[in-house]
Design a protein around this motif. Structure first.
Motif, mmCIF file in Angstrom:
data_model
loop_
_atom_site.group_PDB
_atom_site.id
_atom_site.type_symbol
_atom_site.label_atom_id
_atom_site.label_comp_id
_atom_site.label_asym_id
_atom_site.label_seq_id
_atom_site.Cartn_x
_atom_site.Cartn_y
_atom_site.Cartn_z
ATOM 1 N N SER A 107 15.224 98.060 66.442
ATOM 2 C CA SER A 107 14.006 97.938 65.459
ATOM 3 C C SER A 107 13.617 99.390 65.253
ATOM 4 O O SER A 107 13.946 100.476 65.918
ATOM 5 C CB SER A 107 12.928 97.344 66.296
ATOM 6 N N GLY A 134 10.466 90.574 59.794
ATOM 7 C CA GLY A 134 10.949 91.906 60.284
ATOM 8 C C GLY A 134 9.519 92.587 60.865
ATOM 9 O O GLY A 134 9.340 93.693 60.271
ATOM 10 N N THR A 135 8.984 91.978 61.607
ATOM 11 C CA THR A 135 7.507 92.522 62.052
ATOM 12 C C THR A 135 7.631 94.020 62.646
ATOM 13 O O THR A 135 6.922 94.845 62.419
ATOM 14 C CB THR A 135 7.047 91.499 63.097
ATOM 15 N N GLY A 136 8.578 94.137 63.434
ATOM 16 C CA GLY A 136 8.975 95.329 64.085
ATOM 17 C C GLY A 136 7.806 95.865 64.873
ATOM 18 O O GLY A 136 7.131 95.210 65.661
ATOM 19 N N SER A 137 7.617 97.298 64.313
ATOM 20 C CA SER A 137 6.203 97.822 65.100
ATOM 21 C C SER A 137 4.853 97.309 64.564
ATOM 22 O O SER A 137 3.747 97.330 65.451
ATOM 23 C CB SER A 137 6.239 99.211 64.724
ATOM 24 N N VAL A 156 7.186 87.518 60.639
ATOM 25 C CA VAL A 156 8.141 87.112 61.796
ATOM 26 C C VAL A 156 9.155 87.991 62.380
ATOM 27 O O VAL A 156 9.810 88.830 61.327
ATOM 28 C CB VAL A 156 8.900 85.876 61.363
ATOM 29 N N ILE A 158 12.680 88.117 64.937
ATOM 30 C CA ILE A 158 13.360 87.299 65.797
ATOM 31 C C ILE A 158 13.267 87.959 67.264
ATOM 32 O O ILE A 158 13.891 87.067 68.293
ATOM 33 C CB ILE A 158 15.024 87.426 65.620
ATOM 34 N N ASP A 159 12.680 88.818 67.591
ATOM 35 C CA ASP A 159 12.349 89.331 68.826
ATOM 36 C C ASP A 159 11.123 89.243 69.353
ATOM 37 O O ASP A 159 10.099 89.808 69.112
ATOM 38 C CB ASP A 159 12.799 90.900 68.838
ATOM 39 N N THR A 182 10.803 84.227 65.512
ATOM 40 C CA THR A 182 11.765 83.063 64.816
ATOM 41 C C THR A 182 12.593 83.769 64.121
ATOM 42 O O THR A 182 12.446 84.908 63.794
ATOM 43 C CB THR A 182 10.987 81.978 64.093
ATOM 44 N N GLY A 184 13.959 84.968 60.845
ATOM 45 C CA GLY A 184 13.534 85.077 59.610
ATOM 46 C C GLY A 184 14.536 84.439 58.128
ATOM 47 O O GLY A 184 14.009 84.134 57.346
ATOM 48 N N PHE A 254 18.872 98.929 55.413
ATOM 49 C CA PHE A 254 17.967 98.444 56.581
ATOM 50 C C PHE A 254 18.839 98.022 57.642
ATOM 51 O O PHE A 254 20.041 97.708 57.203
ATOM 52 C CB PHE A 254 16.981 97.377 56.269
ATOM 53 N N GLN A 256 20.642 95.192 59.960
ATOM 54 C CA GLN A 256 21.333 94.005 59.316
ATOM 55 C C GLN A 256 20.599 93.075 59.902
ATOM 56 O O GLN A 256 20.199 93.218 61.334
ATOM 57 C CB GLN A 256 22.668 93.919 59.747
ATOM 58 N N ARG A 258 19.735 89.892 62.400
ATOM 59 C CA ARG A 258 20.619 89.646 63.614
ATOM 60 C C ARG A 258 20.529 87.734 63.519
ATOM 61 O O ARG A 258 19.403 87.356 63.030
ATOM 62 C CB ARG A 258 20.013 89.965 64.845
HETATM 63 C C1 LIG Z 1 13.551 98.109 60.389
HETATM 64 S S1 LIG Z 1 12.905 96.786 61.565
HETATM 65 C C2 LIG Z 1 11.373 96.403 60.765
HETATM 66 C C3 LIG Z 1 10.316 97.303 60.407
HETATM 67 C C4 LIG Z 1 8.976 96.826 60.497
HETATM 68 N N1 LIG Z 1 8.752 96.123 59.415
HETATM 69 C C5 LIG Z 1 7.819 97.745 60.948
HETATM 70 O O1 LIG Z 1 6.848 98.093 60.201
HETATM 71 O O2 LIG Z 1 8.156 98.515 62.088
HETATM 72 C C6 LIG Z 1 13.862 95.612 61.366
HETATM 73 C C7 LIG Z 1 13.376 94.316 62.133
HETATM 74 O O3 LIG Z 1 13.980 93.205 61.827
HETATM 75 C C8 LIG Z 1 14.114 92.369 62.887
HETATM 76 N N2 LIG Z 1 15.220 91.543 62.756
HETATM 77 C C9 LIG Z 1 16.723 91.365 62.699
HETATM 78 N N3 LIG Z 1 16.981 90.167 62.674
HETATM 79 C C10 LIG Z 1 16.215 89.398 62.415
HETATM 80 C C11 LIG Z 1 15.979 87.872 61.995
HETATM 81 N N4 LIG Z 1 17.070 87.264 62.112
HETATM 82 N N5 LIG Z 1 14.732 87.382 61.791
HETATM 83 C C12 LIG Z 1 13.475 88.303 61.692
HETATM 84 N N6 LIG Z 1 13.617 89.759 62.098
HETATM 85 C C13 LIG Z 1 14.781 90.038 62.265
HETATM 86 C C14 LIG Z 1 14.457 93.288 64.050
HETATM 87 O O4 LIG Z 1 13.958 92.802 65.373
HETATM 88 C C15 LIG Z 1 13.757 94.402 63.710
HETATM 89 O O5 LIG Z 1 12.588 94.412 64.189
#
Ligand SMILES: C[S@@+](CC[C@H](N)C(=O)[O-])C[C@H]1O[C@@H](n2cnc3c(N)ncnc32)[C@H](O)[C@@H]1O
Length: 396
Positions: A107, A134-137, A156, A158-159, A182, A184, A254, A256, A258
């Motif tokens: 992330s 990809g909520t991430g941070s 949403v 996945i982590d 979940t 995405g 970005f 990939q 997962r």
């Molecule tokens: C570049 S980061 C997101 C950055 C975020 N939008 C932020 O503002 O910090 C990409 C995110 O996608 C998530 N991700 C990867 N595979 C995913 C999936 N299958 N479903 C949802 N999120 C996923 C990762 O866990 C990671 O947090």
């Protein structure tokens, strides 16, 4: 991951405010920020609560906001136009490399200029319902909440750990969007239909769930990327659920998406042992080593091909191409008399195929990203050149 308090003292808050204003001015000047609404949202959303720690190097400890010796470094990084890696995980290495550990980042908080460029391009209007993948941070989600109101925003990841932390941070800053841990790729049906879907992780093709969960006229903005290249695509969904639109005119990459179930990949050492063919080429393989336009073009022609970099047995730097059917090509990146040595094996001549793509691209006038686009229905998807139903299109 731990929850770290990120409160700033008065002097730090003043510095952060100043840096935020400078960034906003810079982004307005260069066109990343185009509307008063997003400028306002950017200036009202601190980034530091969402990035209490980041990893400058994958295999080294993070820079923490609570470390007095690195506090200034942390604050400067958070208020710069940098992508900051926020989570890393160990990955298994082959026996040959043990006991060393491999690390990958899972992330990151995307650089603010790209975040804003994407949000501007999403063209949201008051009352729109937005799904972020990809909520991430939580920072991008916070900007969406600031602009549209929390009740309009679903995000949403996945982590589950990231979702928990983002939820705390968002709530502490007055935002209460719908969040879910979940995959995405399945979208989030409970909040559908959405007017906008923005994905901050890259997909190989547009998930059918996104098409099914969008309203007519909706926009889907996502990085569509394979091993050789890709960039952001901005698709508009029509009344029958077909999404069509061009790629953006610049490269972006970005991480990939997962998947919970990873596709099987063949064991490279069991691949074909036919006699290799040797040749030379005057096409420079370097652009395929870099992220860029030529890799993007080759990606759609050769979607199953991956690449690697290394050194040949006799010490030449090389690009490797390989495919699941056992085809492999090694192209030395240095030259002898202006030509690169090529060795190919397996059922397909991969470098020969790349040369054909190069010829096609030259003949087409070296089209850039934005002359390509995607058309996607739940049943089939293509990348196209110039027009969705023209002669040049490649199945995704
Ligand atoms: C570049 S980061 C997101 C950055 C975020 N939008 C932020 O503002 O910090 C990409 C995110 O996608 C998530 N991700 C990867 N595979 C995913 C999936 N299958 N479903 C949802 N999120 C996923 C990762 O866990 C990671 O947090």
């Amino acid at each position: 991951m731990t929850h770290y308090p990120t409160d700033l003292d008065q002097a730090e808050a003043q510095l952060a405010r100043q840096r935020l204003t400078e960034l906003a001015d810079r982004f307005t000047e260069n066109g990343d920020l185009r509307t008063a609404q997003w400028r306002q949202a950017f200036l009202c959303t601190w980034r530091h609560p969402y990035v209490p720690a980041y990893y400058p190097y994958l295999d080294q400890p993070p820079v923490l906001c609570i470390d007095p010796e690195r506090r200034e470094t942390w604050l400067n990084a958070v208020y710069s136009d940098e992508t900051l890696v926020t989570k890393v995980q160990p990955i298994p290495l082959s026996r040959a490399f043990r006991p060393a550990t491999g690390w990958m980042y899972t992330s990151s908080s995307t650089l603010p200029s790209l975040v804003l460029r994407m949000l501007e391009s999403l063209d949201v209007h008051d009352g729109h319902r937005v799904l972020e993948i990809g909520t991430g941070s939580g920072y991008n989600c916070a900007l969406l909440c600031q602009r549209l109101g929390s009740e309009q925003v679903t995000s949403v990841d996945i982590d589950p750990e990231l979702v928990d932390l983002a939820s705390e941070r968002l709530a502490a800053n007055g935002h209460t969007p719908t969040l879910a841990a979940t995959d995405g790729a399945e979208g989030y049906p409970d909040g559908a239909p959405y007017d906008r879907i923005i994905s901050t992780c890259a997909v190989r093709s547009i998930p059918a769930a996104w098409l099914n969960q969008t309203a007519p006229g909706a926009i889907i903005l996502t990085d569509v990327h394979g091993p050789l290249g890709g960039t952001l695509a901005r698709l508009t969904v029509d009344a029958d659920g077909t999404a069509t639109g061009p790629f953006v005119p610049y490269w972006s990459g970005f991480m990939q998406m997962r998947r919970t179930v990873q596709p099987e990949t063949p064991n490279r050492h069991q691949w074909g042992d036919d006699e290799p063919t040797r040749s030379t080429t005057d096409i420079d393989p370097a652009p395929l080593r870099e992220h860029g336009l030529f890799g993007f073009v080759v990606q759609w022609h050769l979607p199953d091909v991956s690449r690697g970099f290394g050194t040949t047995d006799d010490g030449h730097p090389a690009l490797y191409l390989f495919a699941p059917d056992g085809s492999e090509a090694t192209i030395e990146t240095d030259t002898t008399n202006g030509r690169h040595q090529v060795t190919e094996t397996g059922p397909r001549r991969l470098w020969r195929a790349v040369e054909q793509v190069h010829q096609f691209w030259q003949n087409a006038g070296q089209p850039s990203y934005e002359r390509f686009g995607i058309i996607a229905t739940p049943a089939e998807q293509y990348v196209w050149l110039d027009t969705p139903n023209g002669p040049h299109r490649w199945s995704l």
